[in-house]
Design a protein around this motif. Structure first.
Motif, PDB file in Angstrom:
ATOM      1  N   TYR A  45      19.507   7.906  -0.206  1.00 22.32           N
ATOM      2  CA  TYR A  45      18.548   8.500   0.760  1.00 22.32           C
ATOM      3  C   TYR A  45      17.003   7.617   0.509  1.00 22.32           C
ATOM      4  CZ  TYR A  45      15.107  11.090   2.897  1.00 22.32           C
ATOM      5  OH  TYR A  45      13.950  11.627   3.794  1.00 22.32           O
ATOM      6  N   ASP A  46      16.576   7.288   2.002  1.00 23.99           N
ATOM      7  CA  ASP A  46      15.285   6.595   1.972  1.00 23.99           C
ATOM      8  C   ASP A  46      14.596   7.041   3.291  1.00 23.99           C
ATOM      9  OD1 ASP A  46      13.227   4.768   1.810  1.00 23.99           O
ATOM     10  OD2 ASP A  46      14.452   2.996   1.734  1.00 23.99           O
ATOM     11  N   GLY A  47      13.339   7.935   3.049  1.00 22.04           N
ATOM     12  CA  GLY A  47      12.768   8.480   3.939  1.00 22.04           C
ATOM     13  C   GLY A  47      11.669   9.352   3.601  1.00 22.04           C
ATOM     14  N   ARG A 107      15.726  18.122   2.842  1.00 19.27           N
ATOM     15  CA  ARG A 107      16.865  18.505   3.904  1.00 19.27           C
ATOM     16  C   ARG A 107      18.048  17.704   3.174  1.00 19.27           C
ATOM     17  NH1 ARG A 107      13.061  18.111   8.126  1.00 19.27           N
ATOM     18  NH2 ARG A 107      13.969  15.820   8.416  1.00 19.27           N
ATOM     19  N   TYR A 108      18.022  16.720   2.947  1.00 22.41           N
ATOM     20  CA  TYR A 108      19.219  15.764   2.280  1.00 22.41           C
ATOM     21  C   TYR A 108      19.548  16.301   0.779  1.00 22.41           C
ATOM     22  CZ  TYR A 108      20.373  12.281  -1.459  1.00 22.41           C
ATOM     23  OH  TYR A 108      21.057  11.683  -2.452  1.00 22.41           O
ATOM     24  N   ASP A 112       4.533   8.743  -0.069  1.00 20.86           N
ATOM     25  CA  ASP A 112       4.700   8.535   1.214  1.00 20.86           C
ATOM     26  C   ASP A 112       6.245   8.524   1.686  1.00 20.86           C
ATOM     27  OD1 ASP A 112       1.838   8.088   1.856  1.00 20.86           O
ATOM     28  OD2 ASP A 112       2.017   5.926   0.801  1.00 20.86           O
ATOM     29  N   ARG A 113       7.056   8.263   0.706  1.00 23.42           N
ATOM     30  CA  ARG A 113       8.359   7.948   0.840  1.00 23.42           C
ATOM     31  C   ARG A 113       9.085   8.152  -0.425  1.00 23.42           C
ATOM     32  NH1 ARG A 113      11.674   2.534   1.401  1.00 23.42           N
ATOM     33  NH2 ARG A 113       9.899   1.368   0.949  1.00 23.42           N
ATOM     34  N   ILE A 114      10.223   8.711  -0.362  1.00 22.36           N
ATOM     35  CA  ILE A 114      11.112   9.152  -1.434  1.00 22.36           C
ATOM     36  C   ILE A 114      12.288   8.354  -1.094  1.00 22.36           C
ATOM     37  CG2 ILE A 114      12.314  11.205  -2.537  1.00 22.36           C
ATOM     38  CD1 ILE A 114       9.271  11.605  -2.031  1.00 22.36           C
ATOM     39  N   VAL A 115      12.850   7.768  -2.559  1.00 23.76           N
ATOM     40  CA  VAL A 115      14.146   7.017  -2.607  1.00 23.76           C
ATOM     41  C   VAL A 115      15.008   7.742  -3.590  1.00 23.76           C
ATOM     42  CG1 VAL A 115      15.281   4.903  -3.063  1.00 23.76           C
ATOM     43  CG2 VAL A 115      13.297   4.815  -1.778  1.00 23.76           C
ATOM     44  N   ALA A 116      16.306   8.101  -3.049  1.00 24.82           N
ATOM     45  CA  ALA A 116      17.047   8.834  -4.041  1.00 24.82           C
ATOM     46  C   ALA A 116      18.273   7.922  -4.190  1.00 24.82           C
ATOM     47  CB  ALA A 116      17.526  10.096  -3.360  1.00 24.82           C
ATOM     48  N   MET A 117      18.449   7.728  -5.621  1.00 19.96           N
ATOM     49  CA  MET A 117      19.559   6.979  -5.947  1.00 19.96           C
ATOM     50  C   MET A 117      20.709   7.722  -6.454  1.00 19.96           C
ATOM     51  SD  MET A 117      17.731   3.723  -7.862  1.00 19.96           S
ATOM     52  CE  MET A 117      19.286   2.828  -7.934  1.00 19.96           C
ATOM     53  N   GLY A 137       0.729  -1.271   0.067  1.00 28.88           N
ATOM     54  CA  GLY A 137      -0.020   0.022   0.131  1.00 28.88           C
ATOM     55  C   GLY A 137       0.805   1.442  -0.144  1.00 28.88           C
ATOM     56  N   GLU A 138       2.152   1.121   0.062  1.00 30.59           N
ATOM     57  CA  GLU A 138       2.891   2.320  -0.201  1.00 30.59           C
ATOM     58  C   GLU A 138       2.951   2.935  -1.453  1.00 30.59           C
ATOM     59  OE1 GLU A 138       6.696   3.071   2.333  1.00 30.59           O
ATOM     60  OE2 GLU A 138       6.856   1.265   1.522  1.00 30.59           O
ATOM     61  N   PHE A 139       3.251   4.312  -1.423  1.00 31.14           N
ATOM     62  CA  PHE A 139       3.450   5.211  -2.575  1.00 31.14           C
ATOM     63  C   PHE A 139       4.811   5.780  -2.427  1.00 31.14           C
ATOM     64  CE2 PHE A 139       1.238   8.067  -5.873  1.00 31.14           C
ATOM     65  CZ  PHE A 139       2.458   8.618  -6.659  1.00 31.14           C
ATOM     66  N   VAL A 140       5.736   5.050  -3.321  1.00 29.93           N
ATOM     67  CA  VAL A 140       7.178   5.384  -3.294  1.00 29.93           C
ATOM     68  C   VAL A 140       7.697   5.978  -4.474  1.00 29.93           C
ATOM     69  CG1 VAL A 140       9.502   4.294  -3.028  1.00 29.93           C
ATOM     70  CG2 VAL A 140       7.438   3.158  -1.942  1.00 29.93           C
ATOM     71  N   LEU A 141       8.459   7.219  -4.321  1.00 29.70           N
ATOM     72  CA  LEU A 141       8.987   7.980  -5.585  1.00 29.70           C
ATOM     73  C   LEU A 141      10.303   7.494  -5.643  1.00 29.70           C
ATOM     74  CD1 LEU A 141       8.891  10.078  -7.638  1.00 29.70           C
ATOM     75  CD2 LEU A 141       9.157  11.815  -5.649  1.00 29.70           C
ATOM     76  N   LEU A 142      10.886   7.241  -6.725  1.00 29.92           N
ATOM     77  CA  LEU A 142      12.229   6.953  -6.906  1.00 29.92           C
ATOM     78  C   LEU A 142      12.665   8.163  -7.910  1.00 29.92           C
ATOM     79  CD1 LEU A 142      12.605   3.189  -8.571  1.00 29.92           C
ATOM     80  CD2 LEU A 142      13.648   4.252  -6.203  1.00 29.92           C
ATOM     81  N   ALA A 143      13.681   8.866  -7.312  1.00 32.99           N
ATOM     82  CA  ALA A 143      14.348   9.940  -7.647  1.00 32.99           C
ATOM     83  C   ALA A 143      15.971   9.637  -7.883  1.00 32.99           C
ATOM     84  CB  ALA A 143      14.228  11.263  -6.890  1.00 32.99           C
ATOM     85  N   GLY A 144      16.479  10.695  -8.532  1.00 34.11           N
ATOM     86  CA  GLY A 144      18.058  10.516  -8.892  1.00 34.11           C
ATOM     87  C   GLY A 144      18.321  10.847 -10.427  1.00 34.11           C
ATOM     88  N   PRO A 145      19.648  11.173 -10.369  1.00 38.83           N
ATOM     89  CA  PRO A 145      19.950  11.990 -11.747  1.00 38.83           C
ATOM     90  C   PRO A 145      19.808  10.859 -12.976  1.00 38.83           C
ATOM     91  CG  PRO A 145      21.971  11.236 -10.557  1.00 38.83           C
ATOM     92  CD  PRO A 145      20.848  11.302  -9.473  1.00 38.83           C
TER      93      PRO A 145
END
Length: 578
Positions: free
Chosen positions: A226-228, A235-236, A214-219, A33-41
């Motif tokens: 980052y995962d939070g 801030r990160y 709900d959560r952001i993951v940066a690669m 049920g999470e909504f996770v966003l994957l970010a990164g260059p």
């Protein structure tokens, strides 16, 4: 029963013949049920991570893996090839490559037929998803005739008909206008909240989605950096990856403010407080559908009607054009493009922007009216006549890439127009273009091994090495991260300063605000308004950058980030002096 829908355990992956790992020892979980966003260059491994989550790597792409990928505690390798689609659905970057049937209803039923779903169940599911996605009226429409937003909705609906537990989406809004993009994102969020669907979304335009997740993951370089939660991500990114900040957050970070707003609303409240004014209501009024966009364009249509213009490099006069067996796309287009400027063309999907660009490169000829390039009518020109003078980049970079290395692509492009290759000077020119686009290290790689954003830049490089006087670019920022957009914008700005001309079709309003000298709005086959970015975008409703929206009602001249930073610092100084 495990709480996780998806898990990666010490997962590594290397594409065939790739010099390094694309995913490097990833330990990661996604809860139900999470909504996770994957970010990164671009090129950091986001799309590859999605493919690992549904078994496409290595099953389809080949290569080498280590570790395990699991769905609800069971290794993906144990699932029969087709059955994982019942649980984990995926929507790719380009909906046109995902649509395989000629009709909307048949497209939605296609996956169900492959999974041998009984006909009665199939009919129920098709009717259900068409109703949910508001596609019933398009049931018998040809998929080729749909707008970009409609194609994306059909692609998602076809996946959702399989009733997966997880939906993976790779930049689903990259080709959509602001209204259509918001409509797609609203649907995705609704499925997450109302249906309990687990969502993992890759997106470069973080301003559109950061507040939904709900959560952001940066690669970064194949690893999770980052995962939070979203506020912690702000801030990160401010401290370690400023190129990942959405414009509204970057505005405050660059101005040295302690706040890190993620939405325009939060930023407007702070700016209004500093300015001592009451924030105005959201000018969008909550509307995001294409009907509201059409109403906006109708209201401004009377503002612009092209007349004869001396010195225009590109001219269109009362141009009309309809594709075979289709409705009219250009409906009396009048347009002048002056030399030595970067002109951004904005407008909703289906407005005729790409068709207009093909007329300006003589790929299409008007059925009525006329088009001139440097005073010469295109009815007398072949596209080959413009090679080396006018460079054209379509929406589809794969059409430009078919050699074994990027260097060979660039050399082939130069040979086409008679430019030398193999000399020291030619090598320097090619390297300078690749370096300016951040691709110098990839010059000896196979373009098919590059990421989506890298392929976009690679295709652009094959155009730039021809030394054109003018560039016609169709969605060149698609798939690019913020840093790559800045480098592309700086390159185009230097090109214009040196006397070049750029016509840029884009849905990226932020890029247009930062780098364009002229903005033209197209709607329903006509140019409805034009002017400087400060004039056009500051008073826009949907086609407005975040910086402009933040300062609307405080200073309506501000659309560029640097101007917003200066204004925010001034407001902070005035507050301190009080």
């Amino acid at each position: 029963m495990t709480r996780y829908d998806l898990q990666l355990e010490q997962f590594t992956y290397r594409y065939p013949d790739a010099p390094r790992l694309t995913l490097d020892r990833i330990d990661w979980q996604v809860e139900r049920g999470e909504f996770v966003l994957l970010a990164g260059p671009s090129g950091c491994g986001k799309s590859t991570l999605l493919r690992a989550l549904n078994g496409l790597v290595p099953e389809f792409y080949g290569g080498e893996i280590g570790g395990r990928a699991l769905f609800r505690g069971r290794p993906l390798a144990e699932f029969p090839n087709r059955s994982i689609a019942r649980h984990v659905g995926m929507v790719f970057q380009d909906p046109e490559k995902q649509l395989v049937m000629s009709e909307v209803e048949r497209e939605i039923a296609f996956g169900l037929e492959n999974l041998l779903v009984p006909e009665s169940e199939m009919r129920r599911r098709v009717a259900e998803v068409m109703s949910f996605f508001d596609l019933t009226a398009l049931r018998h429409r040809a998929t080729a005739d749909l707008s970009g937003g409609e194609k994306q909705k059909v692609a998602i609906a076809a996946v959702m008909a399989l009733q997966p537990d997880v939906l993976l989406l790779d930049e689903p809004t990259s080709q959509l206008d602001p209204g259509a993009a918001q409509e797609i994102l609203d649907l995705i969020k609704r499925m997450n909240e109302e249906l309990g669907l687990t969502v993992v979304l890759v997106e470069q335009r973080l301003d559109r989605v950061l507040h939904l997740a709900d959560r952001i993951v940066a690669m970064h370089e194949g690893r999770i950096d980052y995962d939070g939660e979203p506020q912690g991500f702000a801030r990160y990114a401010s401290e370690q990856r400023p190129e990942l900040l959405p414009p509204v957050t970057k505005l405050f970070a660059d101005a040295g403010r302690p706040e890190r707003p993620l939405t325009v609303k939060a930023a407007r409240q702070t700016v209004a407080s500093l300015a001592g004014v009451r924030p105005a209501a959201d000018p969008n009024g909550g509307e995001s559908d294409k009907r509201s966009l059409s109403r906006f364009f109708r209201n401004v249509r009377r503002m612009f009607r092209g007349g004869e213009s001396e010195g225009a490099m590109f001219e269109a006069r009362d141009v009309r054009y309809a594709y075979p067996d289709g409705e009219e796309v250009l409906k009396g287009l009048d347009l002048d493009i002056l030399p030595g400027r970067l002109t951004a063309i904005l407008g909703p999907n289906g407005a005729g922007k790409s068709t207009m660009l093909r007329h300006l490169i003589a790929l299409l000829k008007p059925q009525e009216g006329r088009v001139r390039i440097d005073g010469q009518e295109t009815s007398c020109l072949d596209p080959a006549d413009l090679a080396g003078k006018v460079g054209y980049l379509s929406q589809y970079p794969a059409d430009y890439l078919f050699h074994e290395t990027l260097r060979a692509e660039c050399e082939f492009s130069r040979r086409l127009i008679g430019l030398p290759v193999g000399t020291e000077e030619a090598e320097r020119e090619i390297d300078a273009v690749l370096d300016g686009l951040g691709l110098l290290a990839a010059r000896d790689r196979n373009p098919r091994d590059l990421s989506g954003g890298e392929r976009q830049r690679a295709a652009l490089a094959t155009v730039l090495v021809q030394r054109p006087d003018a560039l016609l670019l169709d969605e060149p920022t698609r798939g690019l991260d913020s840093g790559q957009k800045d480098r592309l914008g700086a390159w185009l700005s230097r090109f214009v300063e040196d006397g070049g001309t750029v016509i840029l079709i884009t849905h990226d309003v932020e890029f247009a605000a930062e780098y364009a000298q002229e903005v033209v709005l197209l709607d329903d086959g006509e140019a409805v308004a034009h002017g400087a970015p400060q004039e056009m975008l500051a008073r826009g409703l949907f086609f407005a950058p975040q910086t402009g929206r933040v300062f609307r009602g405080v200073d309506d001249r501000i659309v560029r980030l640097a101007d917003g930073v200066a204004a925010l610092r001034n407001l902070a100084g005035e507050e301190e002096s009080r």
